[in-house]
Design a protein around this motif. Sequence first.
Motif, PDB file in Angstrom:
ATOM      1  N   HIS A   1      64.747  -3.572-109.333  1.00 25.73           N
ATOM      2  CA  HIS A   1      66.127  -3.493-108.603  1.00 25.73           C
ATOM      3  C   HIS A   1      66.988  -2.918-109.108  1.00 25.73           C
ATOM      4  CE1 HIS A   1      66.320  -7.567-110.825  1.00 25.73           C
ATOM      5  NE2 HIS A   1      67.410  -6.935-110.942  1.00 25.73           N
ATOM      6  N   ARG A   2      68.176  -2.546-108.279  1.00 23.97           N
ATOM      7  CA  ARG A   2      69.194  -1.922-108.829  1.00 23.97           C
ATOM      8  C   ARG A   2      69.997  -2.747-109.910  1.00 23.97           C
ATOM      9  NH1 ARG A   2      72.462  -0.564-103.475  1.00 23.97           N
ATOM     10  NH2 ARG A   2      71.587  -2.637-103.140  1.00 23.97           N
ATOM     11  N   ASP A   3      70.228  -2.099-111.288  1.00 27.64           N
ATOM     12  CA  ASP A   3      70.593  -2.707-112.309  1.00 27.64           C
ATOM     13  C   ASP A   3      71.969  -2.861-112.349  1.00 27.64           C
ATOM     14  OD1 ASP A   3      70.635  -4.447-114.658  1.00 27.64           O
ATOM     15  OD2 ASP A   3      70.542  -2.549-115.866  1.00 27.64           O
ATOM     16  N   PHE A   4      72.924  -3.580-111.478  1.00 24.21           N
ATOM     17  CA  PHE A   4      74.345  -3.647-111.434  1.00 24.21           C
ATOM     18  C   PHE A   4      74.762  -4.814-112.697  1.00 24.21           C
ATOM     19  CE2 PHE A   4      73.734  -2.458-107.076  1.00 24.21           C
ATOM     20  CZ  PHE A   4      74.193  -1.276-107.216  1.00 24.21           C
ATOM     21  N   PRO A   5      75.880  -4.312-113.442  1.00 17.97           N
ATOM     22  CA  PRO A   5      75.932  -5.396-114.655  1.00 17.97           C
ATOM     23  C   PRO A   5      76.143  -6.729-114.291  1.00 17.97           C
ATOM     24  CG  PRO A   5      77.727  -3.879-114.180  1.00 17.97           C
ATOM     25  CD  PRO A   5      76.707  -3.408-113.143  1.00 17.97           C
ATOM     26  N   TRP A   6      76.879  -6.995-112.902  1.00 19.51           N
ATOM     27  CA  TRP A   6      77.293  -8.305-112.474  1.00 19.51           C
ATOM     28  C   TRP A   6      76.019  -9.068-112.174  1.00 19.51           C
ATOM     29  CZ3 TRP A   6      79.619  -3.910-110.500  1.00 19.51           C
ATOM     30  CH2 TRP A   6      78.947  -3.647-109.291  1.00 19.51           C
ATOM     31  N   ARG A   7      74.984  -8.356-111.966  1.00 20.90           N
ATOM     32  CA  ARG A   7      73.758  -9.109-111.773  1.00 20.90           C
ATOM     33  C   ARG A   7      72.957  -9.776-113.060  1.00 20.90           C
ATOM     34  NH1 ARG A   7      70.493  -5.431-107.265  1.00 20.90           N
ATOM     35  NH2 ARG A   7      71.552  -6.354-105.466  1.00 20.90           N
ATOM     36  N   ARG A   8      73.563  -9.285-114.120  1.00 17.99           N
ATOM     37  CA  ARG A   8      73.037  -9.920-115.511  1.00 17.99           C
ATOM     38  C   ARG A   8      73.773 -11.009-116.150  1.00 17.99           C
ATOM     39  NH1 ARG A   8      72.965  -4.099-116.272  1.00 17.99           N
ATOM     40  NH2 ARG A   8      74.769  -4.118-118.090  1.00 17.99           N
ATOM     41  N   THR A   9      74.806 -11.480-115.281  1.00 14.33           N
ATOM     42  CA  THR A   9      75.706 -12.630-115.637  1.00 14.33           C
ATOM     43  C   THR A   9      75.864 -13.597-114.679  1.00 14.33           C
ATOM     44  OG1 THR A   9      77.864 -13.269-116.330  1.00 14.33           O
ATOM     45  CG2 THR A   9      77.851 -11.389-114.622  1.00 14.33           C
ATOM     46  N   GLN A  10      76.101 -14.731-115.076  1.00 12.43           N
ATOM     47  CA  GLN A  10      76.293 -16.219-114.145  1.00 12.43           C
ATOM     48  C   GLN A  10      77.740 -16.355-114.488  1.00 12.43           C
ATOM     49  OE1 GLN A  10      72.955 -18.862-114.614  1.00 12.43           O
ATOM     50  NE2 GLN A  10      71.530 -17.296-114.763  1.00 12.43           N
ATOM     51  N   ASP A  11      78.614 -15.631-115.038  1.00 11.29           N
ATOM     52  CA  ASP A  11      79.820 -16.133-115.240  1.00 11.29           C
ATOM     53  C   ASP A  11      80.783 -15.967-113.669  1.00 11.29           C
ATOM     54  OD1 ASP A  11      82.812 -15.483-115.652  1.00 11.29           O
ATOM     55  OD2 ASP A  11      82.146 -15.923-117.717  1.00 11.29           O
ATOM     56  N   ALA A  12      81.293 -17.131-113.274  1.00 14.51           N
ATOM     57  CA  ALA A  12      81.765 -16.928-111.900  1.00 14.51           C
ATOM     58  C   ALA A  12      83.136 -16.109-111.954  1.00 14.51           C
ATOM     59  CB  ALA A  12      82.233 -18.478-111.605  1.00 14.51           C
ATOM     60  N   TYR A  13      83.725 -16.010-112.993  1.00 18.96           N
ATOM     61  CA  TYR A  13      85.123 -15.089-112.984  1.00 18.96           C
ATOM     62  C   TYR A  13      84.372 -13.595-113.029  1.00 18.96           C
ATOM     63  CZ  TYR A  13      88.704 -12.044-115.161  1.00 18.96           C
ATOM     64  OH  TYR A  13      89.772 -11.201-115.292  1.00 18.96           O
ATOM     65  N   GLU A  14      83.564 -13.395-113.679  1.00 17.81           N
ATOM     66  CA  GLU A  14      82.936 -11.833-113.659  1.00 17.81           C
ATOM     67  C   GLU A  14      82.184 -11.536-112.203  1.00 17.81           C
ATOM     68  OE1 GLU A  14      80.327 -11.535-116.833  1.00 17.81           O
ATOM     69  OE2 GLU A  14      81.931 -11.745-118.347  1.00 17.81           O
TER      70      GLU A  14
END
Length: 318
Positions: A40-53
């Motif tokens: 899948h497309r590797d957007f950086p926000w898909r690599r975090t579970q930080d609600a703020y990010e």
Amino acid sequence: MSDSPSADALPESLQESTFPEGDTREAVRRALVDWYEEDHRDFPWRRTQDAYEILVSEVMSQQTQLDRVVPAWEDFLERWPAVADLAVADRSDVVAFWTDHSLGYNNRAKYLHEAAQQVEEDHGGEFPTDPDGLQELMGVGPYTANAVASFAFDNGDAVVDTNVKRVLHRAFDVPDDDAAFEEAASLLMPDGESRVWNNAVMELGGVACGKSPDCDGAGCPWRRWCHAYETGDFTAPDVPTQPEFEGSRRQMRGRVVRALGQYDELALDDLGPRVRVDYTPDGEHGREWLRGLVDDLESDGLVALSEREAETVASLRR
């Protein structure tokens, strides 16, 4: 994944659709998740579970193409790396950043700043974990709240946006009705898997089932069940006219599936004229061309091929 509801559980709005039931629904779910997890497309926000990010990415994405959001998101988090940093920032600086990065309406920057202050002042620096709680934050509507709950806490409902509606309408002939889309999306999402599911179905709408679909090129995992792929009609709520696909490989594959659906089996030379009126065994659109189509469909698990008396026979895989 959760057990599928019985056929009797289908709401009235879906009774006339091709919405999957029983084991088929489970197969549809697994096919999509496997497809997404494989690539899948590797957007950086898909690599975090930080609600703020994740909230920052969702607000930025409301008016901006995702490839342009990436550098803005990275710059924003470099400047204000945590919700506490944003909460104490000067609002004019946040708005200026928004303007400098061409991120759309400036009021979204103001709302994001105020939401950060709410998290710090009203929630002790911790984000609410469910959609209802997240909607109490300034500027966070139902869609954004559900996205943050899903991607940060795996605690959301099924996402229903324009892309998802398009996918459900094409794949399962879900009526163009908000209630029907909500019901279909909810029934299809496996219980407790909102993070991967919502990412996957949104990826499907963004990569394979856009306004101009790329079913074969993107390896859409739902082709074997897709109403649009079978019929060749790719109109949708946000696609009022048929996308250009006359003569395309996608159209020809659809014709193969439709033709085989009318017969138990067909030899290639009997199938060919039902796919193209100009089919000739040794011509440009002849056996070699048709064999390429059916080989692809066999690889996708849609068609079964057998060799009998020096000829290839095709049938739909049951």
